[in-house]
Scaffold this motif. Structure first.
Motif, PDB file in Angstrom:
ATOM      1  N   LEU A  22     -17.013  23.159  81.238  1.00 38.13           N
ATOM      2  CA  LEU A  22     -17.588  21.825  81.056  1.00 38.13           C
ATOM      3  C   LEU A  22     -18.072  21.242  82.376  1.00 38.13           C
ATOM      4  N   LEU A  23     -17.272  21.372  83.436  1.00 37.93           N
ATOM      5  CA  LEU A  23     -17.651  20.790  84.722  1.00 37.93           C
ATOM      6  C   LEU A  23     -18.845  21.513  85.343  1.00 37.93           C
ATOM      7  N   ILE A  24     -18.871  22.840  85.213  1.00 35.88           N
ATOM      8  CA  ILE A  24     -19.989  23.607  85.766  1.00 35.88           C
ATOM      9  C   ILE A  24     -21.296  23.188  85.110  1.00 35.88           C
ATOM     10  N   LYS A  25     -21.263  23.018  83.781  1.00 34.68           N
ATOM     11  CA  LYS A  25     -22.480  22.623  83.072  1.00 34.68           C
ATOM     12  C   LYS A  25     -22.882  21.186  83.384  1.00 34.68           C
ATOM     13  N   SER A  26     -21.947  20.395  83.916  1.00 34.70           N
ATOM     14  CA  SER A  26     -22.225  18.981  84.206  1.00 34.70           C
ATOM     15  C   SER A  26     -22.821  18.766  85.593  1.00 34.70           C
ATOM     16  N   ILE A  27     -22.857  19.813  86.411  1.00 35.76           N
ATOM     17  CA  ILE A  27     -23.411  19.685  87.771  1.00 35.76           C
ATOM     18  C   ILE A  27     -24.838  20.237  87.784  1.00 35.76           C
ATOM     19  N   PRO A  28     -25.825  19.424  88.113  1.00 30.79           N
ATOM     20  CA  PRO A  28     -27.229  19.844  88.035  1.00 30.79           C
ATOM     21  C   PRO A  28     -27.702  20.608  89.260  1.00 30.79           C
ATOM     22  N   VAL A 184     -28.661  28.954  99.176  1.00 34.77           N
ATOM     23  CA  VAL A 184     -29.025  28.070  98.063  1.00 34.77           C
ATOM     24  C   VAL A 184     -28.446  26.675  98.288  1.00 34.77           C
ATOM     25  N   ILE A 185     -27.246  26.608  98.867  1.00 36.33           N
ATOM     26  CA  ILE A 185     -26.631  25.308  99.153  1.00 36.33           C
ATOM     27  C   ILE A 185     -27.528  24.486 100.070  1.00 36.33           C
ATOM     28  N   ALA A 186     -28.144  25.151 101.024  1.00 35.31           N
ATOM     29  CA  ALA A 186     -28.981  24.456 102.012  1.00 35.31           C
ATOM     30  C   ALA A 186     -30.170  23.749 101.380  1.00 35.31           C
ATOM     31  N   THR A 187     -30.649  24.246 100.235  1.00 34.79           N
ATOM     32  CA  THR A 187     -31.860  23.679  99.634  1.00 34.79           C
ATOM     33  C   THR A 187     -31.664  23.167  98.208  1.00 34.79           C
ATOM     34  N   GLY A 188     -30.521  23.522  97.572  1.00 31.83           N
ATOM     35  CA  GLY A 188     -30.416  23.279  96.131  1.00 31.83           C
ATOM     36  C   GLY A 188     -29.455  22.202  95.691  1.00 31.83           C
ATOM     37  N   THR A 190     -27.899  18.110  95.641  1.00 31.05           N
ATOM     38  CA  THR A 190     -28.270  16.703  95.777  1.00 31.05           C
ATOM     39  C   THR A 190     -27.019  15.922  96.162  1.00 31.05           C
ATOM     40  N   PHE A 191     -27.204  14.865  96.910  1.00 32.34           N
ATOM     41  CA  PHE A 191     -26.053  14.110  97.421  1.00 32.34           C
ATOM     42  C   PHE A 191     -25.841  12.850  96.581  1.00 32.34           C
ATOM     43  N   GLU A 192     -25.503  13.102  95.316  1.00 32.67           N
ATOM     44  CA  GLU A 192     -25.173  12.005  94.409  1.00 32.67           C
ATOM     45  C   GLU A 192     -23.678  12.030  94.156  1.00 32.67           C
ATOM     46  N   ALA A 193     -23.141  10.885  93.788  1.00 34.14           N
ATOM     47  CA  ALA A 193     -21.689  10.747  93.670  1.00 34.14           C
ATOM     48  C   ALA A 193     -21.100  11.681  92.606  1.00 34.14           C
ATOM     49  N   LYS A 194     -21.704  11.725  91.428  1.00 38.65           N
ATOM     50  CA  LYS A 194     -21.112  12.481  90.317  1.00 38.65           C
ATOM     51  C   LYS A 194     -20.965  13.960  90.628  1.00 38.65           C
ATOM     52  N   ILE A 196     -20.913  15.486  93.485  1.00 41.30           N
ATOM     53  CA  ILE A 196     -20.012  15.667  94.626  1.00 41.30           C
ATOM     54  C   ILE A 196     -18.563  15.583  94.165  1.00 41.30           C
ATOM     55  N   ILE A 197     -18.248  14.596  93.329  1.00 40.41           N
ATOM     56  CA  ILE A 197     -16.883  14.447  92.808  1.00 40.41           C
ATOM     57  C   ILE A 197     -16.499  15.646  91.960  1.00 40.41           C
ATOM     58  N   LEU A 198     -17.434  16.082  91.102  1.00 42.41           N
ATOM     59  CA  LEU A 198     -17.142  17.209  90.208  1.00 42.41           C
ATOM     60  C   LEU A 198     -16.922  18.506  90.986  1.00 42.41           C
ATOM     61  N   ILE A 199     -17.700  18.724  92.044  1.00 41.49           N
ATOM     62  CA  ILE A 199     -17.528  19.963  92.815  1.00 41.49           C
ATOM     63  C   ILE A 199     -16.199  19.931  93.573  1.00 41.49           C
ATOM     64  N   LEU A 200     -15.757  18.746  93.990  1.00 48.89           N
ATOM     65  CA  LEU A 200     -14.448  18.624  94.625  1.00 48.89           C
ATOM     66  C   LEU A 200     -13.325  18.939  93.633  1.00 48.89           C
ATOM     67  N   VAL A 201     -13.469  18.428  92.416  1.00 47.93           N
ATOM     68  CA  VAL A 201     -12.478  18.720  91.368  1.00 47.93           C
ATOM     69  C   VAL A 201     -12.450  20.214  91.075  1.00 47.93           C
ATOM     70  N   LEU A 202     -13.633  20.816  90.985  1.00 55.11           N
ATOM     71  CA  LEU A 202     -13.712  22.255  90.734  1.00 55.11           C
ATOM     72  C   LEU A 202     -13.036  23.050  91.848  1.00 55.11           C
ATOM     73  N   GLY A 203     -13.351  22.715  93.086  1.00 50.64           N
ATOM     74  CA  GLY A 203     -12.815  23.477  94.211  1.00 50.64           C
ATOM     75  C   GLY A 203     -11.320  23.345  94.380  1.00 50.64           C
ATOM     76  N   VAL A 204     -10.810  22.115  94.210  1.00 48.18           N
ATOM     77  CA  VAL A 204      -9.385  21.870  94.446  1.00 48.18           C
ATOM     78  C   VAL A 204      -8.546  22.222  93.230  1.00 48.18           C
ATOM     79  N   PHE A 205      -8.884  21.626  92.081  1.00 51.76           N
ATOM     80  CA  PHE A 205      -8.008  21.683  90.913  1.00 51.76           C
ATOM     81  C   PHE A 205      -8.349  22.802  89.932  1.00 51.76           C
ATOM     82  N   GLN A 206      -9.633  23.229  89.907  1.00 47.48           N
ATOM     83  CA  GLN A 206     -10.002  24.264  88.943  1.00 47.48           C
ATOM     84  C   GLN A 206      -9.976  25.655  89.556  1.00 47.48           C
TER      85      GLN A 206
END
Length: 275
Positions: A22-28, A184-188, A190-194, A196-206
């Motif tokens: 769910l979180l992966i599909k929610s990150i554009p 891909v990170i260098a160009t792909g 976006t620095f939006e709140a949602k 960024i928060i989701l990727i932090l949740v993925l990295g730490v908790f998932q």
């Protein structure tokens, strides 16, 4: 550590992994950007947890790290290219490979109760996702199958390090995943709140915390245990959606979930009783 505690850690790992689809599909963002940043964050978490241990390298650890990078990268790509049901069901063909090769690599025999459990689990997962399965997304399906094969190889290699430090392989694997995703990170992103928060949740908790649980537990259970008990992962996500959002589970999904949970519990009881 007692086997019961190791099993609890495996179940907790599976529960946290279930946040992934769910979180992966929610990150554009592009898949490689997601997997790379998620891996980089997880690497920090695992390093902080194991910073008192000296990192050592070996052939097995390097191969395991490569398998890990394949598991997490291919799974993110599969989730972007096919349905979540396809991705997780095809990845969880992994117990079959572990059962087939466990004795060859580890000397751990697969018993009749293990094979029966695997058949029940795969059938139950098929029922659970019967409405979500599709022949569309052929490339994503292939990635999911390859992710399952890599997950099986990773489990065997981590179990082979039972007297060493399997977390080293996962730390190296996350660093490798970050390196793969850097272009891909260098160009792909976006620095939006949602996102960024989701990727932090993925990295730490998932990813980070559950793999700490996984590499701790795998030293005290068989490779097949390590890949069967976290199978709560593919069924927990829709169950949480049912309770939180009220989306109805169909009768096939309910039956599939009962079969999966019942199969895992029955095997655990039988194995504990030495049948």
């Amino acid at each position: 550590m007692k086997r019961s505690r190791a099993i609890l850690l495996l179940i907790l790992a599976g529960a946290l992994w279930s946040l992934g689809g769910l979180l992966i599909k929610s990150i554009p963002w592009p898949p490689l950007a997601i997997s790379g940043l998620r891996g980089g964050i997880a690497a920090v978490v695992i390093y902080l947890f194991s910073r008192g241990n000296k990192l050592t390298l070996s052939k097995s650890k390097i191969i395991a790290a490569c398998c890990y990078a394949l598991v997490v990268t291919l799974f993110v790509m599969a989730n972007k290219l096919t349905t979540a049901g396809n991705a997780i069901l095809l990845q969880y063909t992994a117990p079959v490979y572990v059962a087939l090769f466990g004795y060859m690599f580890l000397g751990e025999r697969t018993k009749i109760v293990d094979w029966v459990t695997i058949v029940v689990l795969l059938f139950g997962l098929g029922l659970f996702f019967i409405d979500d399965l599709s022949l569309d997304g052929f490339t994503g399906n292939i990635f999911a199958i390859l992710s399952g094969m890599s997950f099986a190889a990773l489990t065997l290699l981590l179990r082979k390090q039972k007297n060493d430090s399997p977390s080293d392989s996962v730390l190296l694997g996350n660093i490798l995943t970050l390196v793969i995703g850097l272009p891909v990170i260098a160009t792909g992103i976006t620095f939006e709140a949602k996102p960024i928060i989701l990727i932090l949740v993925l990295g730490v908790f998932q990813l980070g915390i559950p793999y700490i649980f996984y590499t701790t537990a795998i030293k005290h259970v068989t490779a097949l245990d390590a890949i069967i008990f976290p199978i709560i992962e593919p069924i927990l996500n829709p169950i949480l959606v049912f309770f939180i959002l009220g989306e109805t589970l169909g009768p096939w999904a309910f039956l599939g979930g009962v079969l999966v949970l019942g199969g895992v519990i029955a095997r655990g009881i039988l194995k504990t009783g030495h049948y």
